[in-house]
Design an enzyme around this catalytic site. Structure first.
Site, mmCIF file in Angstrom:
data_model
loop_
_atom_site.group_PDB
_atom_site.id
_atom_site.type_symbol
_atom_site.label_atom_id
_atom_site.label_comp_id
_atom_site.label_asym_id
_atom_site.label_seq_id
_atom_site.Cartn_x
_atom_site.Cartn_y
_atom_site.Cartn_z
ATOM 1 N N GLY B 75 -5.956 2.637 0.030
ATOM 2 C CA GLY B 75 -6.233 3.086 -1.006
ATOM 3 C C GLY B 75 -7.042 4.190 -1.545
ATOM 4 N N GLY B 204 -0.789 -2.029 0.046
ATOM 5 C CA GLY B 204 0.121 -3.169 0.526
ATOM 6 C C GLY B 204 -0.890 -4.670 0.263
ATOM 7 N N THR B 241 -1.384 7.792 15.883
ATOM 8 C CA THR B 241 -0.102 6.761 15.239
ATOM 9 C C THR B 241 -0.292 6.053 14.932
ATOM 10 O OG1 THR B 241 -0.533 7.112 18.540
ATOM 11 C CG2 THR B 241 0.585 4.665 17.731
ATOM 12 N N CYS B 329 -15.313 -3.193 -3.034
ATOM 13 C CA CYS B 329 -15.708 -2.041 -2.673
ATOM 14 C C CYS B 329 -17.609 -1.610 -2.774
ATOM 15 C CB CYS B 329 -15.257 -0.579 -2.651
ATOM 16 S SG CYS B 329 -13.321 -0.626 -2.307
#
Lengths: 397, 397
Positions: B75, B204, B241, B329
Site C-alpha cells: 500500500g 492484499g 519481475t 508502520c
C-alpha cells in the site's frame, strides 16, 4: 495412452524454480506466523526476527553487514533505488552518471529519466564479447561525474565484467560505484568488500529464491534518497509492510547458495560446455555470443543465422524446451537486443539470438534431448527463410 | 502438563492471516508453475495468464477495468506511486497538493519530499471524530492545485471519510483525486466509478491476501510517471519481475472478499459493537476514538487515560492477546499518533491509544476473554501511573 512430453527448462535468467527447502521455510509465514514485523506483540516480533535473520543470510552471501542490506521487491527496484536515490542525494556534488551500453533496462531507463532532474549520462562501449574496458570507464568520468553503474554479469550474453578494476578507478576519482549483480549473486562468488563496490543489486529469483524478493546492498554511510516514503521499515528508506514469507525465502536461498554455489557450478558448467561445444557441430552458422571464458557458469548464448529467435523459441517450446531469446523484461517487445547491437553484432544476426541458461536440475540428458530436437527445427525454419535462400544462392554463384 | 495459552489476534490493521484458499491457490506458483510472465514459452505464458486473471479479480472487487490496475508490492508503494507519479507528471498544470492531516505516513512523507521538486501542500483538518469536512477540501484548493489525496478510511481510528463528496469537488475544480483505500478495500464495498476517484491504493494483506501484494487503481487515460523504470511489465509503469504467487494470492483474496465481505462484516460487526459497549463499562476513563457510526466494521479504537499504549499492549501480549496502539508502520517509533493529535486529543491521552481490529476468525469468546483479562491489567498499570495518582489526589480534594 498419451505419453507425457519431456520438459526441459533452460531459462534460468527469466526465473529459477524455488528450492524445496526455500518453500518449506516460507510456509510457516504463509500460515500461522502471519504477523507484521513492525508490530510490538509476539506474533509481530516473530516475523521481525525472521526478517532480520534473512537479512543476515543475504549479507553473508555477499560478505556485507546486515545493516547494509535493504530489502526490495525486485532487481529492477534495487537498480531504480540505487541509481535515482544515489544520484539525487548527491546532486550537490555533480550531475553526470556513467553506465555501460549493455546495462539492464532498469538501469538504462533510470538514467534516461534522471535527465528530467538535470542529470546527463555517458554510455561506455563494450567489445565484441560484451566486455567493458576499465580504461573506457576512466575516460568517461568527468569533473561532474558522481556515479558509475556497470553490471557484474550480463544475463543475455553471460559475460562477467572486470568490476574490481572499475571499482578501483571510481574510488580513485571519488565517484560512487553501483553494480547490477542480479545475474551473478548466488551463482558465482561475490564479495562486496573485495570488489570495492558502494552499492549492489541482487534478486532471489536468480538463485532458487522467490520472485518479489530482492535487495540492495549499500555501503554503510552512503547518502541515498528513500525510494518508498512512509513508515520506518528498512531504516525509513524503503517503507511498506514487509513480504515476510518472501524475505524468509530469500534468506534461505542465500544460505543454500552460499553453501552449494560451488558444487552447483561444478555440475552445471560441464553441461554448459557440452552445449557450447556440440551445438555449432550439429547446426551450421551458429555463433557463440559473449565472452568464451569469462562468463557465468550456467550460461550459453548464441546467434543463429538466417532465423528469428522467436520462431526458434516457439518451436522448441512445442517440444517442451524452454529457452529465451534475451531478457524476459523486454522479450515481448520483440526488438533486437541492445546488448547484441552494442557488441557490434549486426541487426539481422541479433534477431537470431538464443539464450540457454541452465538450472540446478539440468541433466546431461536434457542437453542431449535439445541437441537431438534442435537440428530438424532449424532445417525446417531455414527452408522458409528468405535470408537463407538468398545466402544459398549467393554461395552457389 | 503445561496448558497452551489462549491466542487472540485483534490486529487486522497490521496484517490479516492468509485465507486457506489463498494459500492453496498460491502453492502451484511456488512449485511447478515458476515461470516468468514475460517469457514467451508455455511455462512463462501460464504465469502470465495467472497474473492477468488476478488483475481481473482485483479490478472486479472495486468495479474497475483490468487495464486500470497496476500491481505493486505494498500500500505504501501504491501511495508513493500515485502521489509522486501524478504530481510530477502534471507539474506543468500546477504545483500544489491537498491532503488531510490524518493520512498514512506514506502519503504525508511523499508530499513532504515532493517539496524538493517545487511542490507545496496544504493539510486539511479533521473534526474530533477524524472526519474530513468536504468544504475544507474545497477551501484548500487553489488555482495551483493539481492533486488531492484523502484516505477512504483511517486505520487508526476507523473513520470512513465522505470520499464521494470530496471526489465531486475535485472533479468540479479539475483536480486529480487519489484515495488511500488500504484499510477499506476488501472490507467494505468500494466502487471506483460510483466514488468518482481517479486513483486508489489497496493492499492484499488487509483482506486475507499475502503481504507484498498490493495495487494502484488509475483511471484510464490518467498521465502518471512510471514508479520503477525498466522492462515492459505493468505497461512500462512499474517494471520488475512479477511476484506471481503473491499476485495470484491477491487475486483470489479479492474474489473471496467480493463474495464474503458482507457476511464477514455481518459476523464481525456485532462483536466489535459488543467491545465498544462493554469496554467502557468494565474499565473507567476509556474514550472511544473515531466516528461512532461511520467506521470500518472490524474496527474499535480507544484512548485509555493515565496509561501508555505500549504498556497495555505488552501486558495483553503476555496474555496471548495481540492488539496495536496505532499504525504498525510507525509503532516502533513510539510517538503520539499524528491522527489522534489532529483530532484534538491531547498529547497525554493520545499516548493511551489502543486499537482493536477484528478478523474473520474472531469469536465472541475472544472478546469475552479480553474483557476478563483487561481490567486487572489496567488496575495494575494505573497503580504505577503518576498521572493516575495525581488524578485521584485532585479528585479527592
Amino acid at each position: 495412452m498419451e505419453e507425457e512430453m519431456k520438459r526441459v527448462y533452460l531459462d534460468h535468467i527469466a526465473a529459477t524454480p524455488l528450492h524445496p527447502l526455500v518453500l518449506e521455510a516460507m510456509l510457516p509465514y504463509l500460515k500461522d506466523n502471519f504477523g507484521n514485523p513492525q508490530s510490538l506483540h509476539s506474533i509481530g516480533q516473530e516475523a521481525s526476527i525472521a526478517v532480520e535473520e534473512a537479512r543476515e543470510s543475504v549479507a553473508q552471501l555477499i560478505h556485507a553487514n546486515p545493516e547494509e542490506i535493504y530489502l526490495t521487491s525486485s532487481g529492477s527496484e534495487s537498480n531504480n533505488f540505487a541509481l535515482k536515490g544515489l544520484a539525487i542525494a548527491q546532486r550537490d556534488r555533480g550531475t553526470h552518471i556513467v553506465v555501460s551500453a549493455i546495462e539492464h533496462q532498469s538501469v538504462l531507463h533510470s538514467v534516461k529519466n534522471l535527465e528530467k532532474y538535470g542529470f546527463t549520462h555517458s554510455l561506455v562501449p563494450v567489445d565484441k564479447w560484451g566486455m567493458v574496458n576499465p580504461d573506457e570507464v576512466r575516460k568517461a568520468i568527468t569533473q561532474e561525474t558522481i556515479l558509475v553503474s556497470i553490471m557484474l554479469a550480463n544475463s543475455e550474453v553471460g559475460t562477467v565484467e572486470p568490476i574490481r578494476e572499475i571499482a578501483e578507478i571510481c574510488r580513485s576519482h571519488e565517484v560512487f560505484f553501483h553494480t547490477d549483480a542480479v545475474a551473478a549473486v548466488g551463482n558465482i562468488p561475490v564479495d562486496v568488500s573485495e570488489l570495492g563496490v558502494d552499492a549492489l543489486s541482487l534478486a532471489g529469483n536468480q538463485f532458487y529464491g522467490p520472485k518479489g524478493s530482492a535487495a540492495l546492498f549499500l555501503k554503510k554511510g552512503t547518502r541515498i534518497l528513500p525510494f518508498i516514503d512512509g513508515g520506518i521499515q528498512e531504516g525509513g528508506r524503503r517503507a511498506g509492510t514487509e513480504d515476510v514469507a518472501g524475505i524468509v525465502g530469500l534468506g534461505i536461498a542465500a544460505k543454500i547458495a552460499e553453501r552449494e554455489m560451488g558444487s552447483r557450478a561444478g555440475k552445471i558448467e560441464p553441461l554448459r560446455d557440452k552445449l557450447i561445444e556440440l551445438l555449432p557441430q550439429k547446426v551450421e552458422h551458429v555463433i557463440l555470443t559473449g565472452h568464451p571464458e569469462k562468463r557465468l557458469p550456467y550460461h550459453a548464448s548464441f546467434c543463429v543465422e538466417f532465423i528469428e529467435g522467436e520462431a526458434m523459441l516457439l518451436n522448441l517450446d512445442m517440444q517442451g524446451i524452454a529457452v529465451s531469446s534475451g531478457s524476459a523484461c523486454t522479450s515481448k517487445a520483440l526488438k533486437a537486443s541492445h546488448v547484441l547491437l552494442a557488441m557490434d553484432i549486426d541487426h539481422a544476426l541479433a534477431q537470431g539470438s538464443l539464450v540457454f541458461s541452465l538450472i540446478d536440475e539440468t541433466t546431461s540428458e536434457d542437453i542431449d534431448y535439445f541437441l537431438e530436437v534442435f537440428p530438424p527445427i532449424i532445417e525446417r525454419l531455414r527452408k522458409m527463410s528468405p535470408l537463407y535462400t538468398k545466402y544459398l544462392e549467393e554461395k552457389d554463384k
